[in-house]
Design a protein around this motif. Structure first.
Motif, mmCIF file in Angstrom:
data_model
loop_
_atom_site.group_PDB
_atom_site.id
_atom_site.type_symbol
_atom_site.label_atom_id
_atom_site.label_comp_id
_atom_site.label_asym_id
_atom_site.label_seq_id
_atom_site.Cartn_x
_atom_site.Cartn_y
_atom_site.Cartn_z
ATOM 1 N N ASN A 40 0.818 -1.200 0.000
ATOM 2 C CA ASN A 40 0.000 0.000 0.000
ATOM 3 C C ASN A 40 0.865 1.268 0.000
ATOM 4 N N HIS A 41 0.655 2.112 -1.013
ATOM 5 C CA HIS A 41 1.449 3.331 -1.148
ATOM 6 C C HIS A 41 1.243 4.256 0.041
ATOM 7 N N ALA A 42 0.023 4.348 0.540
ATOM 8 C CA ALA A 42 -0.282 5.237 1.666
ATOM 9 C C ALA A 42 0.428 4.795 2.946
ATOM 10 N N MET A 43 0.861 3.538 2.982
ATOM 11 C CA MET A 43 1.567 3.012 4.149
ATOM 12 C C MET A 43 3.070 2.913 3.885
ATOM 13 N N GLY A 44 3.523 3.574 2.837
ATOM 14 C CA GLY A 44 4.945 3.584 2.522
ATOM 15 C C GLY A 44 5.390 2.477 1.599
ATOM 16 N N GLY A 45 4.445 1.751 1.000
ATOM 17 C CA GLY A 45 4.785 0.628 0.145
ATOM 18 C C GLY A 45 5.111 1.029 -1.281
ATOM 19 N N LEU A 46 5.822 0.148 -1.964
ATOM 20 C CA LEU A 46 6.149 0.314 -3.376
ATOM 21 C C LEU A 46 5.274 -0.607 -4.214
ATOM 22 N N TYR A 74 4.628 -3.601 -6.564
ATOM 23 C CA TYR A 74 5.405 -4.840 -6.548
ATOM 24 C C TYR A 74 6.424 -4.874 -7.681
ATOM 25 N N GLY A 75 6.044 -4.385 -8.867
ATOM 26 C CA GLY A 75 6.978 -4.390 -9.988
ATOM 27 C C GLY A 75 8.196 -3.526 -9.720
ATOM 28 N N GLU A 76 7.999 -2.355 -9.112
ATOM 29 C CA GLU A 76 9.117 -1.474 -8.772
ATOM 30 C C GLU A 76 9.980 -2.098 -7.686
ATOM 31 N N TYR A 77 9.330 -2.744 -6.731
ATOM 32 C CA TYR A 77 10.058 -3.430 -5.668
ATOM 33 C C TYR A 77 10.976 -4.508 -6.262
ATOM 34 N N CYS A 78 10.463 -5.277 -7.206
ATOM 35 C CA CYS A 78 11.269 -6.323 -7.848
ATOM 36 C C CYS A 78 12.416 -5.718 -8.654
ATOM 37 N N ARG A 79 12.162 -4.581 -9.288
ATOM 38 C CA ARG A 79 13.228 -3.920 -10.054
ATOM 39 C C ARG A 79 14.383 -3.527 -9.133
ATOM 40 N N ARG A 80 14.055 -3.005 -7.967
ATOM 41 C CA ARG A 80 15.094 -2.604 -7.022
ATOM 42 C C ARG A 80 15.799 -3.825 -6.431
ATOM 43 N N GLN A 81 15.050 -4.910 -6.237
ATOM 44 C CA GLN A 81 15.665 -6.149 -5.784
ATOM 45 C C GLN A 81 16.715 -6.634 -6.785
ATOM 46 N N GLU A 82 16.388 -6.555 -8.065
ATOM 47 C CA GLU A 82 17.336 -6.985 -9.095
ATOM 48 C C GLU A 82 18.563 -6.083 -9.117
ATOM 49 N N GLN A 83 18.366 -4.788 -8.923
ATOM 50 C CA GLN A 83 19.505 -3.877 -8.845
ATOM 51 C C GLN A 83 20.421 -4.273 -7.691
ATOM 52 N N PHE A 84 19.807 -4.592 -6.543
ATOM 53 C CA PHE A 84 20.611 -4.981 -5.389
ATOM 54 C C PHE A 84 21.350 -6.288 -5.664
ATOM 55 N N LYS A 85 20.671 -7.246 -6.259
ATOM 56 C CA LYS A 85 21.309 -8.525 -6.566
ATOM 57 C C LYS A 85 22.569 -8.323 -7.404
ATOM 58 N N GLN A 86 22.439 -7.577 -8.496
ATOM 59 C CA GLN A 86 23.589 -7.356 -9.372
ATOM 60 C C GLN A 86 24.685 -6.578 -8.649
ATOM 61 N N SER A 87 24.284 -5.645 -7.790
ATOM 62 C CA SER A 87 25.255 -4.855 -7.032
ATOM 63 C C SER A 87 26.010 -5.728 -6.039
ATOM 64 N N GLU A 88 25.287 -6.621 -5.352
ATOM 65 C CA GLU A 88 25.955 -7.469 -4.365
ATOM 66 C C GLU A 88 26.895 -8.454 -5.046
ATOM 67 N N ILE A 89 26.484 -9.013 -6.156
ATOM 68 C CA ILE A 89 27.372 -9.929 -6.889
ATOM 69 C C ILE A 89 28.650 -9.203 -7.293
ATOM 70 N N SER A 90 28.504 -7.998 -7.825
ATOM 71 C CA SER A 90 29.686 -7.222 -8.235
ATOM 72 C C SER A 90 30.581 -6.915 -7.044
ATOM 73 N N PRO A 110 2.828 -3.107 4.044
ATOM 74 C CA PRO A 110 4.226 -3.467 3.732
ATOM 75 C C PRO A 110 4.954 -4.123 4.899
ATOM 76 N N ASP A 111 4.775 -3.591 6.106
ATOM 77 C CA ASP A 111 5.463 -4.159 7.259
ATOM 78 C C ASP A 111 4.942 -5.555 7.582
ATOM 79 N N ASP A 112 3.643 -5.752 7.422
ATOM 80 C CA ASP A 112 3.074 -7.060 7.696
ATOM 81 C C ASP A 112 3.629 -8.104 6.733
ATOM 82 N N PHE A 113 3.772 -7.723 5.468
ATOM 83 C CA PHE A 113 4.310 -8.672 4.485
ATOM 84 C C PHE A 113 5.736 -9.066 4.817
ATOM 85 N N ILE A 114 6.592 -8.091 5.130
ATOM 86 C CA ILE A 114 7.991 -8.464 5.349
ATOM 87 C C ILE A 114 8.170 -9.177 6.693
ATOM 88 N N ARG A 115 7.300 -8.880 7.667
ATOM 89 C CA ARG A 115 7.327 -9.668 8.902
ATOM 90 C C ARG A 115 6.958 -11.122 8.614
#
Length: 286
Positions: free
Chosen positions: A104-110, A112-128, A232-237
């Protein structure tokens, strides 16, 4: 292994170790202690990610938020202010904030597609950043004169390695060649402590894409939610404990190519001499 026996370890003029395991079990504690009390160079993977590989993504995100404020927008467009993150070894919040949480955007959420895009950025960054370890081992000795080297990895290292390939995995093979892999292992008691701590202050994490897709689908189904309704917090918990269970066997397989210290042992290490003794004993026990 890089050191075949405890004697090899104790007599080595240049010791090189890589810590891996769940966040919160002592990787950074040991790294800071060895850096502060001994001749150890501390290479933080998370710091490298935030400053070298994701620094521009993070700063651009700050600027995008600032552009929504008319006063700041005018100053940015006239090049009157500068916005940057202040990442340190002890403050990696800008990386976590950028990763964000889906929902939920109103609760600070992204979205899902944008969240996955940032996850992929992090993955490639951590591998490097992980594959930069060899370069930093050389820099630490050649430029700064440090005889010993620590690679302090993030909890998500196991998400990008395929332990089933053994040392044929390009990341695991490279890291094993350059350093002694040290797993900081927690037991069920430590896991429950980490879950309780995370429940009090949930923080963004990086996940293997397949694991994340399954967790997201399962969450939406189990709680009958649509993307925009997710807290968002409930999902990651909800996902956190599953993520720890998912990672534990991956760490165990990685540990076959190194040594293991349990978290209780780590808490007893107060000096570089304590560390040397414990690693030597772990090598002979491997």
């Amino acid at each position: 292994m890089l050191y075949k026996t405890a004697q090899d370890w104790h007599s080595a003029p240049n010791k090189r170790v890589l810590f891996f395991g769940m966040s919160g079990l002592g990787k950074t504690y040991l790294s800071n202690m060895l850096r502060d009390q001994g001749d150890w160079f501390h290479y933080s993977i998370d710091y490298r990610i935030g400053t070298r590989y994701m620094g521009e993504f993070i700063t651009d995100n700050f600027k995008a938020e600032a552009m929504k404020v008319p006063f700041l927008r005018e100053l940015l467009l006239s090049d009157s202010i500068r916005i940057s993150s202040k990442i340190t070894f002890d403050n990696l919040s800008p990386v976590a904030t950028y990763l964000g949480k889906p929902g939920n955007h109103a609760m600070g959420g992204l979205p899902y597609g944008e969240y996955c895009r940032r996850q992929e950025q992090f993955k490639q960054s951590e591998i490097s950043a992980l594959l930069d370890t060899e370069r930093f081992i050389d820099r630490a000795k050649r430029i700064y004169g440090y005889p010993h080297f620590i690679c302090d990895t993030g909890g998500s290292i196991c998400e990008w390695i395929n332990p089933a390939l053994g040392l044929e995995d390009p990341i695991l093979g490279a890291l094993h060649h350059d350093s002694l892999l040290v797993w900081l292992r927690g037991d069920e008691r430590h896991t429950q402590k980490l879950v309780r701590r995370f429940d009090r202050a949930p923080k963004p994490m990086a996940y293997q894409p397949e694991f994340l897709a399954q967790a997201w689908a399962d969450y939406l189904s189990e709680f009958n939610k649509k993307e925009g309704d997710v807290d968002p917090d409930d999902f990651i918990r909800w996902t956190y404990a599953q993520a720890l269970a998912h990672r534990q066997p991956l760490y165990e397989k990685m540990a076959r190519f190194g040594v293991t210290l349990c978290a209780d042992e780590v808490s007893q290490i107060k000096s570089p001499e304590d560390f040397d003794r414990m690693i030597g004993a772990a090598i002979d026990a491997a």
